[in-house]
Design a protein around this motif. Structure first.
Motif, mmCIF file in Angstrom:
data_model
loop_
_atom_site.group_PDB
_atom_site.id
_atom_site.type_symbol
_atom_site.label_atom_id
_atom_site.label_comp_id
_atom_site.label_asym_id
_atom_site.label_seq_id
_atom_site.Cartn_x
_atom_site.Cartn_y
_atom_site.Cartn_z
ATOM 1 N N ASP A 20 82.442 58.405 16.966
ATOM 2 C CA ASP A 20 82.376 56.803 16.213
ATOM 3 C C ASP A 20 80.858 56.503 16.409
ATOM 4 O O ASP A 20 80.488 55.486 17.151
ATOM 5 C CB ASP A 20 83.400 55.802 16.766
ATOM 6 N N TRP A 21 79.927 57.380 15.633
ATOM 7 C CA TRP A 21 78.551 56.874 15.851
ATOM 8 C C TRP A 21 78.017 55.583 15.034
ATOM 9 O O TRP A 21 78.544 55.297 13.996
ATOM 10 C CB TRP A 21 77.731 58.083 15.089
ATOM 11 N N LYS A 22 77.442 54.861 15.806
ATOM 12 C CA LYS A 22 76.571 53.595 14.811
ATOM 13 C C LYS A 22 75.606 54.107 14.050
ATOM 14 O O LYS A 22 75.350 53.488 13.140
ATOM 15 C CB LYS A 22 75.820 52.905 16.263
ATOM 16 N N ILE A 23 74.950 55.399 14.199
ATOM 17 C CA ILE A 23 74.013 55.992 13.599
ATOM 18 C C ILE A 23 74.514 56.831 12.493
ATOM 19 O O ILE A 23 75.637 57.296 12.893
ATOM 20 C CB ILE A 23 72.670 56.304 14.332
ATOM 21 N N SER A 24 73.839 57.198 11.488
ATOM 22 C CA SER A 24 74.254 58.233 10.516
ATOM 23 C C SER A 24 73.833 59.553 10.920
ATOM 24 O O SER A 24 72.897 59.700 11.676
ATOM 25 C CB SER A 24 73.858 57.727 8.897
ATOM 26 N N GLN A 25 74.403 60.440 10.113
ATOM 27 C CA GLN A 25 74.085 62.023 10.427
ATOM 28 C C GLN A 25 72.385 62.128 10.107
ATOM 29 O O GLN A 25 71.688 62.837 10.433
ATOM 30 C CB GLN A 25 74.899 62.718 9.546
ATOM 31 N N ALA A 26 72.325 61.464 8.876
ATOM 32 C CA ALA A 26 70.706 61.293 8.429
ATOM 33 C C ALA A 26 70.087 60.961 9.367
ATOM 34 O O ALA A 26 68.548 61.417 9.438
ATOM 35 C CB ALA A 26 70.647 60.383 7.021
ATOM 36 N N ASP A 27 70.305 59.766 10.174
ATOM 37 C CA ASP A 27 69.550 59.238 11.247
ATOM 38 C C ASP A 27 69.006 60.255 12.335
ATOM 39 O O ASP A 27 68.076 60.493 12.720
ATOM 40 C CB ASP A 27 69.938 58.125 11.845
ATOM 41 N N ALA A 56 75.727 66.325 21.622
ATOM 42 C CA ALA A 56 76.907 65.579 22.081
ATOM 43 C C ALA A 56 76.856 64.053 22.202
ATOM 44 O O ALA A 56 75.598 63.359 22.349
ATOM 45 C CB ALA A 56 77.426 65.925 23.697
ATOM 46 N N ALA A 57 77.867 63.502 22.310
ATOM 47 C CA ALA A 57 77.857 62.120 22.001
ATOM 48 C C ALA A 57 78.463 61.559 23.518
ATOM 49 O O ALA A 57 79.383 62.246 24.153
ATOM 50 C CB ALA A 57 79.050 61.488 20.996
ATOM 51 N N PHE A 58 77.951 60.331 23.687
ATOM 52 C CA PHE A 58 78.358 59.566 24.960
ATOM 53 C C PHE A 58 78.544 58.051 24.875
ATOM 54 O O PHE A 58 77.871 57.748 23.865
ATOM 55 C CB PHE A 58 77.663 60.032 26.312
ATOM 56 N N ASP A 59 79.060 57.440 25.698
ATOM 57 C CA ASP A 59 79.355 56.139 25.419
ATOM 58 C C ASP A 59 78.015 55.330 25.843
ATOM 59 O O ASP A 59 77.684 55.450 26.963
ATOM 60 C CB ASP A 59 80.512 55.367 26.101
ATOM 61 N N GLY A 82 73.891 58.559 22.828
ATOM 62 C CA GLY A 82 74.648 57.466 22.953
ATOM 63 C C GLY A 82 75.199 57.020 21.564
ATOM 64 O O GLY A 82 74.537 56.760 20.546
ATOM 65 N N LYS A 83 76.542 56.966 21.486
ATOM 66 C CA LYS A 83 77.093 56.672 20.226
ATOM 67 C C LYS A 83 76.384 55.339 19.674
ATOM 68 O O LYS A 83 76.897 55.129 18.307
ATOM 69 C CB LYS A 83 78.624 56.541 20.461
ATOM 70 N N ARG A 84 76.286 54.430 20.345
ATOM 71 C CA ARG A 84 75.589 53.099 20.122
ATOM 72 C C ARG A 84 74.064 53.143 19.914
ATOM 73 O O ARG A 84 73.480 52.031 19.763
ATOM 74 C CB ARG A 84 76.112 52.071 21.036
ATOM 75 N N THR A 85 73.588 54.256 20.015
ATOM 76 C CA THR A 85 71.922 54.461 19.875
ATOM 77 C C THR A 85 71.734 53.997 18.394
ATOM 78 O O THR A 85 72.176 54.348 17.406
ATOM 79 C CB THR A 85 71.645 55.983 20.146
ATOM 80 N N THR A 86 70.493 53.037 18.304
ATOM 81 C CA THR A 86 69.859 52.668 16.864
ATOM 82 C C THR A 86 68.968 53.729 16.542
ATOM 83 O O THR A 86 68.291 54.372 17.266
ATOM 84 C CB THR A 86 69.371 51.281 17.341
ATOM 85 N N PRO A 87 68.612 53.515 15.293
ATOM 86 C CA PRO A 87 67.404 54.615 14.672
ATOM 87 C C PRO A 87 66.225 54.177 15.386
ATOM 88 O O PRO A 87 65.377 55.064 15.665
ATOM 89 C CB PRO A 87 67.430 54.098 13.165
ATOM 90 N N ALA A 88 65.961 52.921 15.760
ATOM 91 C CA ALA A 88 64.758 52.406 16.447
ATOM 92 C C ALA A 88 64.641 53.076 17.819
ATOM 93 O O ALA A 88 63.659 53.542 18.272
ATOM 94 C CB ALA A 88 64.572 50.826 16.537
ATOM 95 N N GLU A 89 65.836 53.187 18.548
ATOM 96 C CA GLU A 89 65.751 53.897 19.970
ATOM 97 C C GLU A 89 65.509 55.533 19.853
ATOM 98 O O GLU A 89 64.507 55.886 20.585
ATOM 99 C CB GLU A 89 67.181 53.609 20.675
ATOM 100 N N LEU A 90 66.133 56.016 18.647
ATOM 101 C CA LEU A 90 65.688 57.620 18.490
ATOM 102 C C LEU A 90 64.250 57.656 18.153
ATOM 103 O O LEU A 90 63.571 58.518 18.531
ATOM 104 C CB LEU A 90 66.617 58.011 17.179
#
Length: 311
Positions: A20-27, A56-59, A82-90
């Motif tokens: 349940d990613w907050k970011i998209s595959q494109a991100d 891999a995903a983690f909470d 992390g599943k809640r990672t934002t594009p800015a964090e990446l």
């Protein structure tokens, strides 16, 4: 789901764990592209012909637990996001670039793990600066704060025999930094560590192959026409070589007022400081058409991804 980037003739297959990613595959793919561009910019090409990257995903947020291996045809990287990672964090992440740098150097014996981690620690920010992803001021601020961790203690036994975290990562990075400055001083800024590391890679020294450290250092020295890497290794491998970082920072024009770092372009080695992080436009032009990325596949199922034997 998997997607693929092609950088020049090199293929990066990206397998993304369902979550349940907050970011998209494109991100996520943009993050992969940015790391690949940075490494290709620094080395003039992508280090291996094929990379399998498993995300891999983690909470939670951020990037964790990157690991890199050589394998038939190229390399394998496993990394957690992390599943809640934002594009800015990446966009601020350094770890994937760090792991990709590992692909560019031959596999070493355990006592030489410091050179593998040291190169990745030192090259990662430079490659991102050269690719336009971060600023030189940010890098020198970080190094002025952290490089002292690599200065050996009087009772250390040298890089080959002191296997602490600080010696492995920052002692190795200190070796790279000192070598870079020395190569540039001896060549009047015509060459640097980047030339040496490209020389090692172009001689066939990537993660798929086991080399002796002395063999890799000699290949780097041949690329610069000097013996800086071999000589510095002789000084640092078995004993704690004293290093006066304060003087180095002053010579390079890296000055701190206790709150922030300022870059002084009037310092005696300021030109070397600038050259370390500046892309060599003449050399980059030789490779520009070889590494520019293009997406060739997207959204394939994991079952359709090519398989190869993992080492």
């Amino acid at each position: 789901m998997t997607s693929t980037w092609v950088i020049g003739g090199s293929r990066i297959d990206v397998a993304i764990e369902s979550a349940d990613w907050k970011i998209s595959q494109a991100d996520l793919m943009h993050w992969v592209q940015s790391a690949g561009e940075a490494v290709a910019t620094y080395y003039g090409k992508y280090p291996v012909p094929h990379l399998v990257l498993r995300i891999a995903a983690f909470d939670g947020n951020g990037v964790r637990h990157g690991m890199t291996w050589g394998r038939d045809g190229g390399g394998l990287i496993k990394i957690g996001v992390g599943k809640r990672t934002t594009p800015a964090e990446l966009a601020e992440d350094w770890m994937l670039t760090h792991e990709m740098v590992h692909l560019s150097f031959p596999s070493m014996a355990d006592e030489h793990h410091w050179i593998e981690e040291g190169i990745a620690t030192y090259v990662e920010p430079i490659s991102r600066i050269q690719a336009g992803q971060m600023t030189a001021l940010q890098m020198w601020t970080d190094l002025a704060r952290d490089m002292r961790k690599g200065v050996p203690n009087p009772d250390d036994k040298g890089l080959d025999h002191t296997h602490t975290w600080a010696s492995t990562y920052w002692g190795g990075a200190l070796f790279c930094f000192l070598a870079d400055v020395e190569i540039r001083e001896q060549t009047h800024n015509k060459k640097g560590l980047q030339d040496a590391l490209r020389g090692i890679l172009n001689a066939g020294g990537d993660i798929r192959y086991d080399w002796k450290l002395e063999e890799a250092l000699k290949a780097g020295d041949r690329a610069t026409g000097l013996t800086v890497l071999t000589d510095l290794y002789a000084k640092m491998k078995d004993r704690p070589m004293p290093v006066d970082l304060s003087t180095k920072w002053k010579q390079l024009g890296i000055e701190s007022d206790g709150k922030a770092v300022h870059l002084n372009d009037d310092a005696p080695l300021a030109a070397i400081r600038r050259a370390i992080t500046s892309p060599d436009t003449a050399k980059a032009g030789q490779f520009a058409n070889d590494w520019r990325p293009s997406a060739v596949y997207a959204g394939r199922s994991a079952d359709s991804a090519p398989r190869s034997t993992e080492h």
